[in-house]
Design a protein around this motif. Structure first.
Motif, PDB file in Angstrom:
ATOM      1  N   ILE A  61     -37.605 -22.756 -11.391  1.00  0.00           N
ATOM      2  CA  ILE A  61     -38.991 -22.760 -11.851  1.00  0.00           C
ATOM      3  C   ILE A  61     -39.380 -21.458 -12.545  1.00  0.00           C
ATOM      4  N   ASN A  62     -38.911 -20.309 -12.026  1.00  0.00           N
ATOM      5  CA  ASN A  62     -39.258 -19.023 -12.640  1.00  0.00           C
ATOM      6  C   ASN A  62     -38.270 -18.600 -13.725  1.00  0.00           C
ATOM      7  N   LYS A  63     -37.249 -19.441 -13.946  1.00  0.00           N
ATOM      8  CA  LYS A  63     -36.269 -19.179 -15.005  1.00  0.00           C
ATOM      9  C   LYS A  63     -36.485 -20.094 -16.206  1.00  0.00           C
ATOM     10  N   GLY A  64     -37.431 -21.042 -16.060  1.00  0.00           N
ATOM     11  CA  GLY A  64     -37.723 -21.951 -17.152  1.00  0.00           C
ATOM     12  C   GLY A  64     -36.639 -22.968 -17.412  1.00  0.00           C
ATOM     13  N   VAL A  65     -35.992 -23.443 -16.335  1.00  0.00           N
ATOM     14  CA  VAL A  65     -34.909 -24.410 -16.508  1.00  0.00           C
ATOM     15  C   VAL A  65     -34.870 -25.351 -15.307  1.00  0.00           C
ATOM     16  N   PHE A 175     -53.652 -22.618 -14.209  1.00  0.00           N
ATOM     17  CA  PHE A 175     -52.955 -21.338 -14.134  1.00  0.00           C
ATOM     18  C   PHE A 175     -51.536 -21.576 -13.623  1.00  0.00           C
ATOM     19  N   GLU A 176     -50.565 -20.928 -14.243  1.00  0.00           N
ATOM     20  CA  GLU A 176     -49.164 -21.104 -13.839  1.00  0.00           C
ATOM     21  C   GLU A 176     -48.856 -20.232 -12.619  1.00  0.00           C
ATOM     22  N   ILE A 177     -49.542 -20.527 -11.525  1.00  0.00           N
ATOM     23  CA  ILE A 177     -49.377 -19.765 -10.282  1.00  0.00           C
ATOM     24  C   ILE A 177     -49.142 -20.727  -9.118  1.00  0.00           C
ATOM     25  N   GLY A 178     -48.386 -21.787  -9.361  1.00  0.00           N
ATOM     26  CA  GLY A 178     -48.131 -22.764  -8.310  1.00  0.00           C
ATOM     27  C   GLY A 178     -47.343 -22.187  -7.150  1.00  0.00           C
ATOM     28  N   ALA A 179     -47.284 -22.943  -6.063  1.00  0.00           N
ATOM     29  CA  ALA A 179     -46.672 -22.459  -4.832  1.00  0.00           C
ATOM     30  C   ALA A 179     -45.195 -22.102  -5.008  1.00  0.00           C
ATOM     31  N   LEU A 182     -45.075 -18.725  -6.908  1.00  0.00           N
ATOM     32  CA  LEU A 182     -45.486 -17.581  -6.091  1.00  0.00           C
ATOM     33  C   LEU A 182     -44.487 -17.320  -4.972  1.00  0.00           C
ATOM     34  N   MET A 183     -43.907 -18.364  -4.429  1.00  0.00           N
ATOM     35  CA  MET A 183     -42.900 -18.182  -3.387  1.00  0.00           C
ATOM     36  C   MET A 183     -41.711 -17.398  -3.942  1.00  0.00           C
ATOM     37  N   GLY A 184     -41.309 -17.733  -5.169  1.00  0.00           N
ATOM     38  CA  GLY A 184     -40.203 -17.009  -5.793  1.00  0.00           C
ATOM     39  C   GLY A 184     -40.518 -15.548  -6.052  1.00  0.00           C
ATOM     40  N   ARG A 185     -41.780 -15.246  -6.278  1.00  0.00           N
ATOM     41  CA  ARG A 185     -42.196 -13.875  -6.560  1.00  0.00           C
ATOM     42  C   ARG A 185     -42.434 -13.048  -5.296  1.00  0.00           C
ATOM     43  N   HIS A 188     -40.066 -13.816   0.329  1.00  0.00           N
ATOM     44  CA  HIS A 188     -38.619 -13.738   0.412  1.00  0.00           C
ATOM     45  C   HIS A 188     -38.122 -13.620   1.850  1.00  0.00           C
ATOM     46  N   THR A 189     -38.984 -13.229   2.764  1.00  0.00           N
ATOM     47  CA  THR A 189     -38.617 -13.121   4.175  1.00  0.00           C
ATOM     48  C   THR A 189     -39.697 -13.776   5.020  1.00  0.00           C
ATOM     49  N   ASP A 190     -39.300 -14.182   6.228  1.00  0.00           N
ATOM     50  CA  ASP A 190     -40.221 -14.864   7.147  1.00  0.00           C
ATOM     51  C   ASP A 190     -40.358 -14.083   8.455  1.00  0.00           C
ATOM     52  N   PRO A 191     -41.581 -13.946   8.962  1.00  0.00           N
ATOM     53  CA  PRO A 191     -42.852 -14.292   8.305  1.00  0.00           C
ATOM     54  C   PRO A 191     -43.068 -13.398   7.077  1.00  0.00           C
ATOM     55  N   ILE A 192     -43.888 -13.856   6.162  1.00  0.00           N
ATOM     56  CA  ILE A 192     -44.150 -13.095   4.951  1.00  0.00           C
ATOM     57  C   ILE A 192     -44.770 -11.750   5.322  1.00  0.00           C
ATOM     58  N   PRO A 193     -44.239 -10.642   4.844  1.00  0.00           N
ATOM     59  CA  PRO A 193     -44.713  -9.306   5.242  1.00  0.00           C
ATOM     60  C   PRO A 193     -46.120  -9.002   4.703  1.00  0.00           C
ATOM     61  N   PRO A 194     -46.877  -8.160   5.402  1.00  0.00           N
ATOM     62  CA  PRO A 194     -48.210  -7.760   4.923  1.00  0.00           C
ATOM     63  C   PRO A 194     -48.191  -7.184   3.512  1.00  0.00           C
ATOM     64  N   ALA A 195     -47.156  -6.437   3.177  1.00  0.00           N
ATOM     65  CA  ALA A 195     -47.078  -5.848   1.831  1.00  0.00           C
ATOM     66  C   ALA A 195     -46.964  -6.934   0.763  1.00  0.00           C
ATOM     67  N   SER A 196     -46.250  -8.010   1.074  1.00  0.00           N
ATOM     68  CA  SER A 196     -46.125  -9.121   0.123  1.00  0.00           C
ATOM     69  C   SER A 196     -47.449  -9.862  -0.017  1.00  0.00           C
ATOM     70  N   ILE A 197     -48.170  -9.990   1.085  1.00  0.00           N
ATOM     71  CA  ILE A 197     -49.484 -10.642   1.035  1.00  0.00           C
ATOM     72  C   ILE A 197     -50.436  -9.828   0.166  1.00  0.00           C
ATOM     73  N   GLU A 198     -50.411  -8.523   0.351  1.00  0.00           N
ATOM     74  CA  GLU A 198     -51.274  -7.654  -0.451  1.00  0.00           C
ATOM     75  C   GLU A 198     -50.918  -7.752  -1.928  1.00  0.00           C
ATOM     76  N   ALA A 199     -49.625  -7.769  -2.236  1.00  0.00           N
ATOM     77  CA  ALA A 199     -49.188  -7.866  -3.627  1.00  0.00           C
ATOM     78  C   ALA A 199     -49.599  -9.207  -4.228  1.00  0.00           C
ATOM     79  N   LEU A 200     -49.478 -10.268  -3.452  1.00  0.00           N
ATOM     80  CA  LEU A 200     -49.873 -11.597  -3.932  1.00  0.00           C
ATOM     81  C   LEU A 200     -51.377 -11.643  -4.215  1.00  0.00           C
TER      82      LEU A 200
END
Length: 325
Positions: A61-65, A175-179, A182-185, A188-200
């Motif tokens: 999805i994030n590679k356009g293929v 908006f091209e911000i589907g789940a 965003l998951m690909g961006r 990457h780890t579970d549970p999702i880290p606070p830093a990733s939540i802030e970045a999102l």
């Protein structure tokens, strides 16, 4: 123009007339849907309603293929849909593709192969038209009122935001911000880290500038979540009360704000194993439900709106409304 596929050797009655049997295929990033129905949009009878987790955007999805495995899953599903359409003696079909296919470099290859092997013609619609169909689908559910609502449809590839009421559509944007994207961006780890939540959240703040400008011009006090993740939220909340809740018999659902925030918080803090073991989460949403929860919470808090409803009607019902006149 959406390409219409007419069954060969069948007499086709006037579209929308009594007894006319129509089919809609919504070919999304995660799920391919088939809805076969007859009647009119205010009182139609479902004959077939299928949801198949094709995951056409998986890995690409994030590679356009569309990757080979996803390509083959999609093709096999379209062959299955063709069989159902023929078996149900459908007179008219519309096959609609959205974000994953419209952004994939080999999206047209998939469309060509489906046409060659099934006779079904697929049209890729843009985000603007996708949002318009979603509005018509939600409107057909009867959930809209005279007051302005913000409709949110969280897909795998894109998220549609629509401001409107029962009388008219006021504003819409995709908006091209589907789940899946965003998951690909960010997840990457579970549970999702606070830093990733802030970045999102910062990414959403930067990306949704047009939405916030529209809300400033046309304030809303009601959010409507269109199908998808919002169905999961409702199902999980109700499962804690009893086993009697049947999503298939539910058209609209009003959330309690505290319950919605609690369930999304639990999902955000959960591990993959916990979500996978939860019977209330269908497999295709096991991982994407985390970023869908984050999008939902972010919008509620950013707009300070706690009045949230769920509508099981979405794009395919909007297309059905057009087909049934």
């Amino acid at each position: 123009m959406i390409v219409t596929y007419l069954m060969k050797n069948k007499k086709t009655p006037p579209l929308g007339g009594r007894g006319a049997r129509v089919a809609v295929m919504d070919l999304g990033t995660n799920t391919f849907h088939l809805l076969i129905a007859e009647g009119n949009i205010n009182n139609f009878r479902e004959i077939v309603h299928q949801h198949i987790a094709v995951k056409i955007g998986e890995g690409g999805i994030n590679k356009g293929v569309i990757l080979p495995a996803a390509f083959e899953r999609g093709l096999a599903t379209m062959k299955k849909f063709q069989q159902d359409i023929i078996a149900c003696n459908v007179q008219q079909v519309k096959a609609i593709a959205t974000s994953a296919l419209r952004s994939a470099s080999n999206g047209n290859d998939f469309i060509d192969q489906v046409k060659a092997e099934t006779g079904i013609e697929i049209e890729i619609i843009n985000g603007d038209r996708e949002a318009a169909y979603i509005y018509e689908g939600v409107k057909a559910s009867g959930l809209l009122s005279a007051q302005n609502s913000l409709i949110i449809d969280i897909g795998g590839g894109s998220v549609e935001f629509i401001i409107g009421n029962n009388d008219r559509l006021i504003w819409k944007q995709s908006f091209e911000i589907g789940a899946a994207r965003l998951m690909g961006r960010f997840h990457h780890t579970d549970p999702i880290p606070p830093a990733s939540i802030e970045a999102l959240n910062l990414y959403l703040e930067d990306t949704l500038v047009d939405l916030f400008a529209a809300i400033k011009q046309t304030p809303v006090n009601h959010i409507i979540g269109s199908s998808g993740a919002f169905e999961t939220f409702a199902g999980l909340i109700e499962s804690e009360r009893s086993d009697l809740f049947d999503l298939k018999k539910t058209k609209v659902y009003d959330f309690d704000e505290d319950e919605l925030l609690t369930i999304t918080d639990q999902l955000i803090l959960s591990t993959h194993a916990e979500r996978f073991g939860n019977k209330g989460i269908i497999p295709v949403r096991v991982d994407m439900i985390v970023v869908a929860s984050l999008i939902t919470r972010y919008i509620m808090q950013r707009l300070a709106v706690g009045n949230v409803s769920m509508c099981t009607y979405s794009l395919k019902e909007g297309v059905l409304a057009e087909m049934m006149g």
